[in-house]
Design a protein around this motif. Sequence first.
Motif, PDB file in Angstrom:
ATOM      1  N   HIS A  70       0.836  -1.202   0.000  1.00 20.51           N
ATOM      2  CA  HIS A  70       0.000   0.000   0.000  1.00 20.51           C
ATOM      3  C   HIS A  70       0.872   1.254   0.000  1.00 20.51           C
ATOM      4  CE1 HIS A  70      -2.415   3.236   1.941  1.00 20.51           C
ATOM      5  NE2 HIS A  70      -3.335   2.774   1.115  1.00 20.51           N
ATOM      6  N   GLY A  71       1.950   1.218   0.752  1.00 24.35           N
ATOM      7  CA  GLY A  71       2.871   2.348   0.769  1.00 24.35           C
ATOM      8  C   GLY A  71       3.492   2.602  -0.589  1.00 24.35           C
ATOM      9  N   ALA A  72       3.838   1.529  -1.298  1.00 21.11           N
ATOM     10  CA  ALA A  72       4.404   1.671  -2.639  1.00 21.11           C
ATOM     11  C   ALA A  72       3.394   2.308  -3.592  1.00 21.11           C
ATOM     12  CB  ALA A  72       4.853   0.308  -3.163  1.00 21.11           C
ATOM     13  N   VAL A  73       2.137   1.906  -3.465  1.00 24.51           N
ATOM     14  CA  VAL A  73       1.088   2.473  -4.317  1.00 24.51           C
ATOM     15  C   VAL A  73       0.869   3.942  -3.985  1.00 24.51           C
ATOM     16  CG1 VAL A  73      -1.396   2.390  -4.796  1.00 24.51           C
ATOM     17  CG2 VAL A  73      -0.058   0.277  -4.769  1.00 24.51           C
ATOM     18  N   GLU A  74       0.893   4.267  -2.708  1.00 28.31           N
ATOM     19  CA  GLU A  74       0.674   5.661  -2.308  1.00 28.31           C
ATOM     20  C   GLU A  74       1.782   6.561  -2.850  1.00 28.31           C
ATOM     21  OE1 GLU A  74      -1.144   8.972  -0.643  1.00 28.31           O
ATOM     22  OE2 GLU A  74      -1.896   6.967  -1.108  1.00 28.31           O
ATOM     23  N   GLN A  75       3.019   6.084  -2.832  1.00 28.59           N
ATOM     24  CA  GLN A  75       4.118   6.872  -3.380  1.00 28.59           C
ATOM     25  C   GLN A  75       3.925   7.135  -4.866  1.00 28.59           C
ATOM     26  OE1 GLN A  75       8.098   5.469  -2.429  1.00 28.59           O
ATOM     27  NE2 GLN A  75       7.450   4.804  -0.386  1.00 28.59           N
ATOM     28  N   GLU A  76       3.521   6.094  -5.587  1.00 30.18           N
ATOM     29  CA  GLU A  76       3.310   6.266  -7.028  1.00 30.18           C
ATOM     30  C   GLU A  76       2.085   7.140  -7.298  1.00 30.18           C
ATOM     31  OE1 GLU A  76       3.624   6.396 -10.987  1.00 30.18           O
ATOM     32  OE2 GLU A  76       5.148   5.800  -9.531  1.00 30.18           O
ATOM     33  N   ARG A  77       1.084   7.088  -6.427  1.00 31.97           N
ATOM     34  CA  ARG A  77      -0.071   7.973  -6.583  1.00 31.97           C
ATOM     35  C   ARG A  77       0.367   9.435  -6.543  1.00 31.97           C
ATOM     36  NH1 ARG A  77      -4.724  10.310  -3.591  1.00 31.97           N
ATOM     37  NH2 ARG A  77      -3.535  10.175  -1.661  1.00 31.97           N
ATOM     38  N   MET A  78       1.270   9.755  -5.641  1.00 29.42           N
ATOM     39  CA  MET A  78       1.759  11.123  -5.544  1.00 29.42           C
ATOM     40  C   MET A  78       2.558  11.511  -6.786  1.00 29.42           C
ATOM     41  SD  MET A  78       0.455  12.000  -2.685  1.00 29.42           S
ATOM     42  CE  MET A  78       1.282  13.556  -2.352  1.00 29.42           C
ATOM     43  N   GLU A  82       1.650  14.470  -9.679  1.00 28.20           N
ATOM     44  CA  GLU A  82       2.566  15.506 -10.142  1.00 28.20           C
ATOM     45  C   GLU A  82       2.702  15.479 -11.661  1.00 28.20           C
ATOM     46  OE1 GLU A  82       3.909  17.946  -8.403  1.00 28.20           O
ATOM     47  OE2 GLU A  82       2.869  17.201  -6.619  1.00 28.20           O
ATOM     48  N   ALA A  83       2.729  14.275 -12.231  1.00 32.17           N
ATOM     49  CA  ALA A  83       2.892  14.151 -13.683  1.00 32.17           C
ATOM     50  C   ALA A  83       1.660  14.635 -14.442  1.00 32.17           C
ATOM     51  CB  ALA A  83       3.188  12.693 -14.043  1.00 32.17           C
ATOM     52  N   LEU A  84       0.501  14.645 -13.774  1.00 33.18           N
ATOM     53  CA  LEU A  84      -0.733  15.054 -14.438  1.00 33.18           C
ATOM     54  C   LEU A  84      -0.877  16.557 -14.576  1.00 33.18           C
ATOM     55  CD1 LEU A  84      -3.207  12.450 -12.919  1.00 33.18           C
ATOM     56  CD2 LEU A  84      -2.639  12.715 -15.334  1.00 33.18           C
ATOM     57  N   GLY A  85      -0.004  17.301 -13.915  1.00 30.93           N
ATOM     58  CA  GLY A  85      -0.022  18.748 -14.080  1.00 30.93           C
ATOM     59  C   GLY A  85      -1.318  19.387 -13.636  1.00 30.93           C
TER      60      GLY A  85
END
Length: 224
Positions: A70-78, A82-85
């Motif tokens: 879950h922590g790995a997913v949360e990091q990628e969510r952030m 950011e990439a979505l601008g």
Amino acid sequence: MAMQFDDAQRAAVYRAIYERRDMRHFVRGSVDAAVLARLIDAAHHAPSVGFMQPWRIIRITDAALRTALHGAVEQERMRTAEALGERHDEFMRLKVEGMLECGELLVMALMDGREKHVFGRRTLPEMDLASVACAIQNLWLAARAEGLGMGWVSLFDVDEVRTLMRMPPGAKPIAILCLGHVEAFYPKPMLELEQWAKRMPIGECVFENYWPTDQTTAKTSEAE
């Protein structure tokens, strides 16, 4: 001639297809062991190119490992936000997973040693991935028929999850699958309800004979 399904059986197949949803909201509670076994068996009976059966299904029963994933997913969510601008805030308001609430957490992965399988992959090596996707879809439709929700989580760093899962070289995580009980299935895909996107008209996805010069006007007789 092969016997077709009767009307009720055929309707049940189409109902599962049209009512399947990518679920993110779950009700806490375990999944019956016999039901889980049926679902995994359904996934294992998916078609695969060259009958290579490249799927590997890992059931997560360790609470600490579930938390780490879950922590790995949360990091990628952030990172994704950011990439979505300009759509950053809109994306952050979306619920993208139910990993801590679902009754079962499964990781679907590609096996190692796939390079030895040439049948059907010589010019299209990605057919191993297509085969795993078929297994996921089998599981998804079977889950809907059992009254269980399933959500596909793809927001993760592949190498990070590979390390967490202790996968051998060549193996690759494809999806984290949330499986469990739900209060209700969404009437439409959640991202459509949230107005993130909408389903494309079928006429923009189905062509006849050749790729159209002007895709926006291409329609088949069936689509019309």
